[in-house]
Scaffold this motif. Sequence first.
Motif, short mmCIF file in Angstrom:
data_model
loop_
_atom_site.label_atom_id
_atom_site.label_comp_id
_atom_site.label_asym_id
_atom_site.label_seq_id
_atom_site.Cartn_x
_atom_site.Cartn_y
_atom_site.Cartn_z
N GLU A 52 25.36 21.11 10.07
CA GLU A 52 25.77 21.26 8.67
C GLU A 52 26.09 22.72 8.34
OE1 GLU A 52 23.59 17.66 9.41
OE2 GLU A 52 22.97 19.76 9.70
N LEU A 53 25.23 23.63 8.80
CA LEU A 53 25.47 25.05 8.54
C LEU A 53 26.74 25.51 9.25
CD1 LEU A 53 24.64 27.75 7.33
CD2 LEU A 53 23.18 28.14 9.32
N ASN A 54 26.95 25.05 10.46
CA ASN A 54 28.14 25.44 11.21
C ASN A 54 29.41 24.99 10.48
OD1 ASN A 54 29.41 26.62 13.51
ND2 ASN A 54 29.85 24.56 14.24
N GLN A 55 29.38 23.76 9.98
CA GLN A 55 30.54 23.24 9.25
C GLN A 55 30.79 24.06 7.99
OE1 GLN A 55 30.07 19.17 7.94
NE2 GLN A 55 32.27 18.83 7.81
N GLU A 56 29.72 24.39 7.29
CA GLU A 56 29.83 25.17 6.05
C GLU A 56 30.39 26.56 6.32
OE1 GLU A 56 26.77 26.62 2.50
OE2 GLU A 56 26.20 24.96 3.82
N MET A 57 29.90 27.19 7.38
CA MET A 57 30.37 28.54 7.68
C MET A 57 31.80 28.53 8.23
SD MET A 57 28.44 31.72 9.59
CE MET A 57 27.53 32.20 8.11
N ASP A 58 32.15 27.50 8.98
CA ASP A 58 33.54 27.38 9.47
C ASP A 58 34.52 27.33 8.30
OD1 ASP A 58 33.06 27.49 12.18
OD2 ASP A 58 33.03 25.32 12.46
N GLN A 59 34.18 26.58 7.27
CA GLN A 59 35.06 26.49 6.10
C GLN A 59 35.14 27.83 5.39
OE1 GLN A 59 37.00 23.73 5.13
NE2 GLN A 59 37.90 25.41 3.94
N TRP A 60 34.00 28.49 5.26
CA TRP A 60 33.95 29.83 4.63
C TRP A 60 34.84 30.81 5.39
CZ3 TRP A 60 31.01 34.16 6.70
CH2 TRP A 60 30.87 35.24 5.82
N ILE A 61 34.79 30.75 6.72
CA ILE A 61 35.62 31.63 7.53
C ILE A 61 37.10 31.31 7.34
CG2 ILE A 61 36.23 32.26 9.92
CD1 ILE A 61 33.21 31.79 10.58
N ARG A 62 37.46 30.03 7.41
CA ARG A 62 38.86 29.64 7.23
C ARG A 62 39.40 30.11 5.88
NH1 ARG A 62 37.17 24.83 9.99
NH2 ARG A 62 36.68 23.82 8.00
N ASP A 63 38.60 29.95 4.85
CA ASP A 63 39.03 30.35 3.50
C ASP A 63 39.32 31.85 3.43
OD1 ASP A 63 38.75 27.75 2.64
OD2 ASP A 63 36.79 28.07 1.69
N ASN A 64 38.57 32.64 4.17
CA ASN A 64 38.68 34.10 4.05
C ASN A 64 39.66 34.76 5.02
OD1 ASN A 64 36.63 35.33 1.97
ND2 ASN A 64 35.57 33.60 2.92
N VAL A 65 39.94 34.13 6.14
CA VAL A 65 40.89 34.72 7.09
C VAL A 65 42.31 34.18 6.89
CG1 VAL A 65 39.11 35.17 8.82
CG2 VAL A 65 40.46 33.05 8.94
N LYS A 66 42.45 33.19 6.04
CA LYS A 66 43.76 32.59 5.79
C LYS A 66 44.80 33.65 5.43
CE LYS A 66 46.04 29.06 2.96
NZ LYS A 66 45.88 28.09 1.84
N ASP A 67 45.90 33.64 6.13
CA ASP A 67 47.04 34.53 5.88
C ASP A 67 46.76 36.00 6.18
OD1 ASP A 67 48.52 32.32 4.98
OD2 ASP A 67 47.80 32.58 2.93
N THR A 68 45.63 36.31 6.85
CA THR A 68 45.33 37.72 7.17
C THR A 68 45.75 38.10 8.59
OG1 THR A 68 43.10 37.29 8.05
CG2 THR A 68 43.31 37.62 5.65
N GLY A 69 45.82 37.12 9.50
CA GLY A 69 46.12 37.42 10.90
C GLY A 69 44.89 37.83 11.69
#
Length: 348
Positions: A324-341
Amino acid sequence: MNKQRLLSGHETELLTSEELRKIREDRVMYKSGLVRILSDGWLYPAIATRYLDWIYNMELRPDDVFIITFPKSGTTWMQEILWVMLRNPDLDPNNKEMKEPLWVRSMDLCFDMFFDNYELAKTDMKSIAEKFSRVCPGKKKEDGMVIQIAESQPLPRVIKSHFPLELHNKDLLKKCKVVYVARNPKDVMVSNYHYVRVIRNENYQGSLEKFARDFMKGDLLLCPYWPHVLQAWRQSDNPNLYFTTYEDMKDDIMGQLRNINKFLGKNLTEEQLKKIAKFTSFSSMKTRGDPIDKAFYIEDLWKKQGGMFRKGIKGDWKNHFSPELNQEMDQWIRDNVKDTGLKFKFGN
């Protein structure tokens, strides 16, 4: 006053009593309370505002090299690499400075604010106090021992900071070299969790999962994580900034040393670089012992977890995360690196 404006232009905001109560449940607190630096919301001891203006006005020298990181991203490793390359590339055992602990040879600009902590204020940071008395005669401790030692250090200086780029002098990347080390946020979080459980100015008592969620919300000291890393990432094309990752250092340290050698304009030989790689390896640094005073940590807990050099591996988060924590953090990472490269390596 609950608000003030720093010389950098940032506004500060003291945490309310309710916000402090929530944070106080898990850790040791600070006499002056806590403050957020807006707009990103950096969370620091409130006394930091005194030192941030000083740091912003700090005289920069063209041969200064700054090592800037979010905590537990490979800072100590890179700090030792830079110091040796610049001040003792032949690893002369008779070099007098080498006999000092790393945190006295290369000062951490963040450290003065931690002395406002209730527990840390009771301790005697002997190596810092002795060096301050020796190199800053007649100066006041309350003006910042670490900052004043850093100002007095011989050239070239290797200066460490966990403050983000935007809180330093606006001319930092025009006048100085900066090495920025990032690390995947899952391992950063895990490493920070183990660290804050055993240092006196935190003695964190909460669970790893609570720590992880506070980390993602930016409710831990020196957070938030993403603005810190992305500010540097967006400057990665600047010729005065070398951006690397802990994972790239683990995968190819000789390649990284060659890049840093070129970045610093040192012209060290391949043989010198090989010796530096060996001297600054995890096993070698661990054998030489912790680079900080014992007064900083809770000794029995510190030894139990392995000291400053706990594991030095990639992917330790896999030993700690629930699905559950892994899934939550994966989403958090995707949200923040989006469009940054920006991309991280998360495996071994």
